[in-house]
Design an enzyme around this catalytic site. Structure first.
Site, short mmCIF file in Angstrom:
data_model
loop_
_atom_site.label_atom_id
_atom_site.label_comp_id
_atom_site.label_asym_id
_atom_site.label_seq_id
_atom_site.Cartn_x
_atom_site.Cartn_y
_atom_site.Cartn_z
N HIS A 111 0.10 4.28 -7.43
CA HIS A 111 -0.73 5.49 -7.37
C HIS A 111 -1.88 5.48 -8.38
CE1 HIS A 111 2.98 7.79 -5.58
NE2 HIS A 111 2.53 6.82 -4.79
N LEU A 171 0.86 -1.18 0.00
CA LEU A 171 0.00 0.00 0.00
C LEU A 171 0.90 1.23 0.00
CD1 LEU A 171 -2.78 -0.67 2.70
CD2 LEU A 171 -3.04 -0.73 0.22
N ASP A 172 0.42 2.31 -0.61
CA ASP A 172 1.16 3.57 -0.54
C ASP A 172 1.33 3.97 0.93
OD1 ASP A 172 1.09 3.65 -3.27
OD2 ASP A 172 -0.54 5.12 -3.38
N LYS A 173 2.39 4.69 1.20
CA LYS A 173 2.65 5.16 2.56
C LYS A 173 1.47 5.92 3.14
CE LYS A 173 5.72 8.21 5.20
NZ LYS A 173 6.92 9.09 5.15
#
Length: 332
Positions: free
Chosen positions: A248, A148-150
């Site tokens: 993203h 997962l993105d930060k």
């Protein structure tokens, strides 16, 4: 190391990227040097050329060219992944408490926003570095099977064994998993239910890890979405289901709908924020639900509660979280 060597991939290193395998076993080998060895075919897996992001399987054989003394220096204590002494114990305990589900095969973690999945430039704290603290009595170190993105919160699946890592990785690769994200976006989203089919690629140069629409050379990127609730032309609650897993992807696709995700300054700039008491500047994107079929035919399905900053936004706009329970449960 003089002469060419052949090394077999161990079970503990299964599903590890080639570049991360070298970082673990040969921390003295620089990234640029490794890329050159890969590009020129001096490093091979089972006799075939490989790229840095290819994932290894237990039992495969790596061909290693002659390396310098500095490049073959043994890993130090600080370079070993999962070194718990570098992780704040209170944070590690919080991560243990954020486990939504666990059995012999899988850990489902509710990752908080602001914690990276894996390390990178400037990322000293990340889930990958805490995996030793998530063994829960097991001798085998857990393994990441996706990311997962930060700045994105929510469900992160972690395999508890090499066997589980294989089928989970295959499930993501073969797109047999179903993931639903919730987001608050700014603007009016039309149509209310649709599939976005827009290719994206990474921006070149010093743009960092930032993606952009690229109709000529971009990778195919598919996202299903449904507007759960629209508040005039100001804000919308959207359920999103990524069919592909590009970096993203959801953030870029919502920008293409001229509806940046609330708090996404990276893609939406200043227009991605609202100045109002009670609204956080954090990204309002949450991995809400995952559904994956196990090899034995049963289905693993887990839902993650909204984080505090999103709950406050739902309350601010008068949205009822229970109202999105059925969004995107059927194919668009």
């Amino acid at each position: 190391m003089s002469g060419v060597q052949t090394v077999q991939v161990k079970d503990d290193d299964a599903d590890m990227r080639v570049d991360r395998w070298f970082k673990k076993h040969y921390p003295g080998l620089g990234h640029g040097r490794l890329e050159k060895l890969l590009r020129t075919g001096q490093v091979r897996v089972d006799g075939k050329r490989v790229k840095a992001n290819q994932r290894l399987e237990a039992g495969q054989y790596l061909r290693l060219p002659p390396l310098g003394e500095k490049e073959t220096s043994p890993p130090t204590a600080d370079s070993r992944p999962g070194k718990e002494s570098r992780i704040d114990e209170a944070l590690l305990e919080e991560m243990r408490e954020r486990v939504l589900f666990m059995d012999d095969e899988v850990i489902v973690l509710d990752k908080p926003a602001g914690i990276a999945t894996q390390g990178g430039t400037g990322q000293k704290v990340h889930v990958d570095g805490m995996l030793d603290g998530l063994r829960f009595g097991r001798s085998e170190r857990p393994k990441l099977v996706h990311r997962l993105d930060k700045d994105t919160s929510g469900i992160l699946l972690i395999a508890r064994s090499t066997k589980a890592a294989r089928w989970l990785t295959a499930a993501f690769r073969e797109k047999t998993t179903r993931k639903i994200y919730w987001a608050l976006v700014l603007g009016e989203v039309k149509p209310r239910v649709a599939r976005i089919d827009i290719p994206i690629s990474k921006l070149p140069g010093k743009a960092g890890e930032k993606m952009a629409v690229d109709y000529e050379a971009g990778q195919k990127s598919l996202t299903d979405y449904e507007v759960v609730e629209q508040l005039g032309k100001r804000v919308a609650w959207v359920a999103l289901s990524p069919i592909t897993g590009r970096t993203h992807q959801l953030r870029v696709h919502m920008m293409e709908r001229r509806a940046p995700i609330l708090g996404d300054g990276k893609y939406g700039g200043p227009e991605a924020f609202l100045v109002a008491e009670g609204l956080s500047r954090k990204l309002h994107l949450h991995a809400r639900e995952v559904e994956v079929q196990r090899p034995n035919g049963t289905v693993l399905k887990v839902t993650a509660p909204l984080p505090d900053h999103m709950l406050k936004a739902w309350d601010f706009f008068g949205f009822d979280p229970k109202g999105g329970a059925d969004a995107l449960r059927e194919d668009v």
